[in-house]
Design a protein around this motif. Structure first.
Motif, PDB file in Angstrom:
ATOM      1  N   ARG A   1       0.837  -1.192   0.000  1.00  0.00           N
ATOM      2  CA  ARG A   1       0.000   0.000   0.000  1.00  0.00           C
ATOM      3  C   ARG A   1       0.871   1.240   0.000  1.00  0.00           C
ATOM      4  NH1 ARG A   1      -2.694  -0.164   6.112  1.00  0.00           N
ATOM      5  NH2 ARG A   1      -0.877   0.663   7.234  1.00  0.00           N
ATOM      6  N   GLN A   2       0.279   2.309  -0.518  1.00  0.00           N
ATOM      7  CA  GLN A   2       0.998   3.584  -0.542  1.00  0.00           C
ATOM      8  C   GLN A   2       0.020   4.711  -0.253  1.00  0.00           C
ATOM      9  OE1 GLN A   2       3.310   4.310  -4.097  1.00  0.00           O
ATOM     10  NE2 GLN A   2       4.628   5.723  -3.001  1.00  0.00           N
ATOM     11  N   ALA A   3       0.283   5.411   0.820  1.00  0.00           N
ATOM     12  CA  ALA A   3      -0.506   6.579   1.183  1.00  0.00           C
ATOM     13  C   ALA A   3       0.159   7.826   0.614  1.00  0.00           C
ATOM     14  CB  ALA A   3      -0.622   6.673   2.696  1.00  0.00           C
TER      15      ALA A   3
ATOM     16  N   ALA B   1      -5.128   4.259   1.778  1.00  0.00           N
ATOM     17  CA  ALA B   1      -4.003   4.177   0.845  1.00  0.00           C
ATOM     18  C   ALA B   1      -4.497   3.553  -0.454  1.00  0.00           C
ATOM     19  CB  ALA B   1      -2.881   3.327   1.417  1.00  0.00           C
TER      20      ALA B   1
ATOM     21  N   GLY C   1       2.292  10.872  -0.004  1.00  0.00           N
ATOM     22  CA  GLY C   1       3.468  11.378   0.663  1.00  0.00           C
ATOM     23  C   GLY C   1       4.283  10.350   1.406  1.00  0.00           C
ATOM     24  N   LYS C   2       3.898   9.083   1.302  1.00  0.00           N
ATOM     25  CA  LYS C   2       4.615   8.031   2.012  1.00  0.00           C
ATOM     26  C   LYS C   2       5.158   7.003   1.039  1.00  0.00           C
ATOM     27  CE  LYS C   2       2.164   8.394   6.412  1.00  0.00           C
ATOM     28  NZ  LYS C   2       1.474   7.636   7.497  1.00  0.00           N
ATOM     29  N   ASP C   3       6.136   6.246   1.512  1.00  0.00           N
ATOM     30  CA  ASP C   3       6.688   5.176   0.696  1.00  0.00           C
ATOM     31  C   ASP C   3       5.721   3.998   0.614  1.00  0.00           C
ATOM     32  OD1 ASP C   3      10.046   5.657   2.050  1.00  0.00           O
ATOM     33  OD2 ASP C   3       9.048   6.601   0.334  1.00  0.00           O
ATOM     34  N   ARG C   4       5.890   3.229  -0.438  1.00  0.00           N
ATOM     35  CA  ARG C   4       5.107   2.002  -0.557  1.00  0.00           C
ATOM     36  C   ARG C   4       5.574   1.021   0.499  1.00  0.00           C
ATOM     37  NH1 ARG C   4       3.850  -0.222  -6.503  1.00  0.00           N
ATOM     38  NH2 ARG C   4       3.255   1.986  -6.570  1.00  0.00           N
ATOM     39  N   GLU C   5       4.622   0.365   1.171  1.00  0.00           N
ATOM     40  CA  GLU C   5       4.991  -0.571   2.237  1.00  0.00           C
ATOM     41  C   GLU C   5       4.289  -1.906   2.061  1.00  0.00           C
ATOM     42  OE1 GLU C   5       3.857   1.179   5.981  1.00  0.00           O
ATOM     43  OE2 GLU C   5       1.748   1.356   5.423  1.00  0.00           O
TER      44      GLU C   5
ATOM     45  N   GLU D   1      -5.808   5.361   9.309  1.00  0.00           N
ATOM     46  CA  GLU D   1      -4.429   5.259   8.829  1.00  0.00           C
ATOM     47  C   GLU D   1      -4.217   4.114   7.842  1.00  0.00           C
ATOM     48  OE1 GLU D   1      -5.489   5.388  12.017  1.00  0.00           O
ATOM     49  OE2 GLU D   1      -4.256   4.094  13.321  1.00  0.00           O
ATOM     50  N   ASP D   2      -5.227   3.310   7.619  1.00  0.00           N
ATOM     51  CA  ASP D   2      -5.161   2.289   6.571  1.00  0.00           C
ATOM     52  C   ASP D   2      -5.493   2.855   5.197  1.00  0.00           C
ATOM     53  OD1 ASP D   2      -6.653   0.009   8.895  1.00  0.00           O
ATOM     54  OD2 ASP D   2      -4.540   0.075   8.292  1.00  0.00           O
TER      55      ASP D   2
END
Length: 125
Positions: A41-43, A95, A45-49, A92-93
């Protein structure tokens, strides 16, 4: 090159559930059973995790710590599809969720050869 198509995303309230699907096609040398399939997943401004992955062969599942006990990954080799059941969703999930496949995928690291286009999951009241 494989084709991976995700579906099942959407808008859900906190505490709700969704079930994502990833249908895989385009096999040439290997068959679906020979691939590790992961969800990432990728939100903004955040890295893919890495979220979860399911191994080839024994079908063992691996999960990121932040989803253990809430998400469940499974695969149906006959349908060439991997599912991700998302329960107890939190804001926060939120994405874009991607599935990926590779014969030698590195579990929760994004070192996979083939990727889908993603499906949006939004958790909001």
């Amino acid at each position: 090159e494989l084709q991976l198509v995700e579906s099942g995303g959407g808008l859900v309230q906190p505490g709700g559930s969704l079930k994502l699907s990833c249908e895989v096609s385009g096999f040439t040398i290997y068959d679906f059973d020979d691939y590790i399939v992961g969800w990432f997943r990728q939100a903004p401004g955040k890295d893919r995790e890495g979220v979860a992955c399911v191994d080839k062969g024994n079908g063992r599942a691996y999960y990121a710590d932040f989803v253990k006990g809430r998400f469940t990954i499974s695969r149906d080799n006959a349908k060439k599809t991997v599912y991700l059941q998302l329960n107890s969703l939190k804001p926060e999930d939120t994405a874009v969720y991607y599935c990926a496949a590779d014969p030698e995928g590195a579990h929760l690291k994004p070192w996979y050869g083939d990727w889908g286009q993603g499906t949006q999951v939004t958790v909001s009241s």
